[in-house]
Write a protein that holds these residues in place. Sequence first.
Motif, short mmCIF file in Angstrom:
data_model
loop_
_atom_site.label_atom_id
_atom_site.label_comp_id
_atom_site.label_asym_id
_atom_site.label_seq_id
_atom_site.Cartn_x
_atom_site.Cartn_y
_atom_site.Cartn_z
N VAL A 41 -2.58 -4.39 10.46
CA VAL A 41 -2.15 -5.18 9.30
C VAL A 41 -2.79 -4.61 8.03
CG1 VAL A 41 -2.28 -7.46 8.21
CG2 VAL A 41 -1.72 -7.27 10.63
N ASP A 42 -4.06 -4.24 8.11
CA ASP A 42 -4.76 -3.67 6.96
C ASP A 42 -4.08 -2.38 6.49
OD1 ASP A 42 -6.89 -3.68 5.07
OD2 ASP A 42 -7.90 -2.14 6.25
N HIS A 43 -3.74 -1.50 7.42
CA HIS A 43 -3.08 -0.25 7.07
C HIS A 43 -1.70 -0.51 6.44
CE1 HIS A 43 -2.45 4.06 7.20
NE2 HIS A 43 -1.27 3.85 7.76
N TRP A 44 -0.96 -1.44 7.00
CA TRP A 44 0.35 -1.79 6.47
C TRP A 44 0.20 -2.34 5.05
CZ3 TRP A 44 2.27 -6.77 5.32
CH2 TRP A 44 3.61 -6.81 4.96
N LEU A 45 -0.81 -3.21 4.82
CA LEU A 45 -1.02 -3.77 3.50
C LEU A 45 -1.40 -2.70 2.48
CD1 LEU A 45 -2.87 -7.09 4.32
CD2 LEU A 45 -0.62 -6.84 3.29
#
Length: 176
Positions: free
Chosen positions: A109-113
């Motif tokens: 999720v962090d990478h996507w954000l």
Amino acid sequence: KPHYQYFPFLLVALAWLTGQRWSSPSGMDRNRSSWAFGKGTSMVMGFSLLVLLAALLNYSPLLAAISLVIAIGGLMRWLTDQGRLEKPFGLWCLFWLLIPLPSKLDSVVDHWLHGVTTAVSSKLLDIAGKIHLTEGHTLVLTRKTFFVDQIGSGMCSLMGMFAVMLVSVAPSPCMA
């Protein structure tokens, strides 16, 4: 994880918000107050016990924590039925922020954000007429280079956005 380092502040916020939403029951609510759970509250508490049983059988601290948050939701529903707590849904949703995402999902999720924030930041810079270059998760301006994390993305921002949103949520029909 860096995005879970502020959870003590979340506990303080939860205590403060509970105090803000705490109320004395009206005369009508005082007459109907009892220790008995209503049908909806009983179902939520029963589900919490089932999740706790699954946590015990699988030795899963994550499931035990989820069971606790579900039980807190049941308790909040009961307190709302008693006329003691107002607008519990947003408050209950904040408790879910205490549960870490399973199996490195927070990194995904962090990478996507990071990608979303980079794209949005680039579009805003285009609209503002600022000359820049996007390299991966980095924005290069004429005098400064910003990694997206410095701009304010990732789980910290996601949790912050959820916290602000959930504090102001109106009561849901299932929790009111």
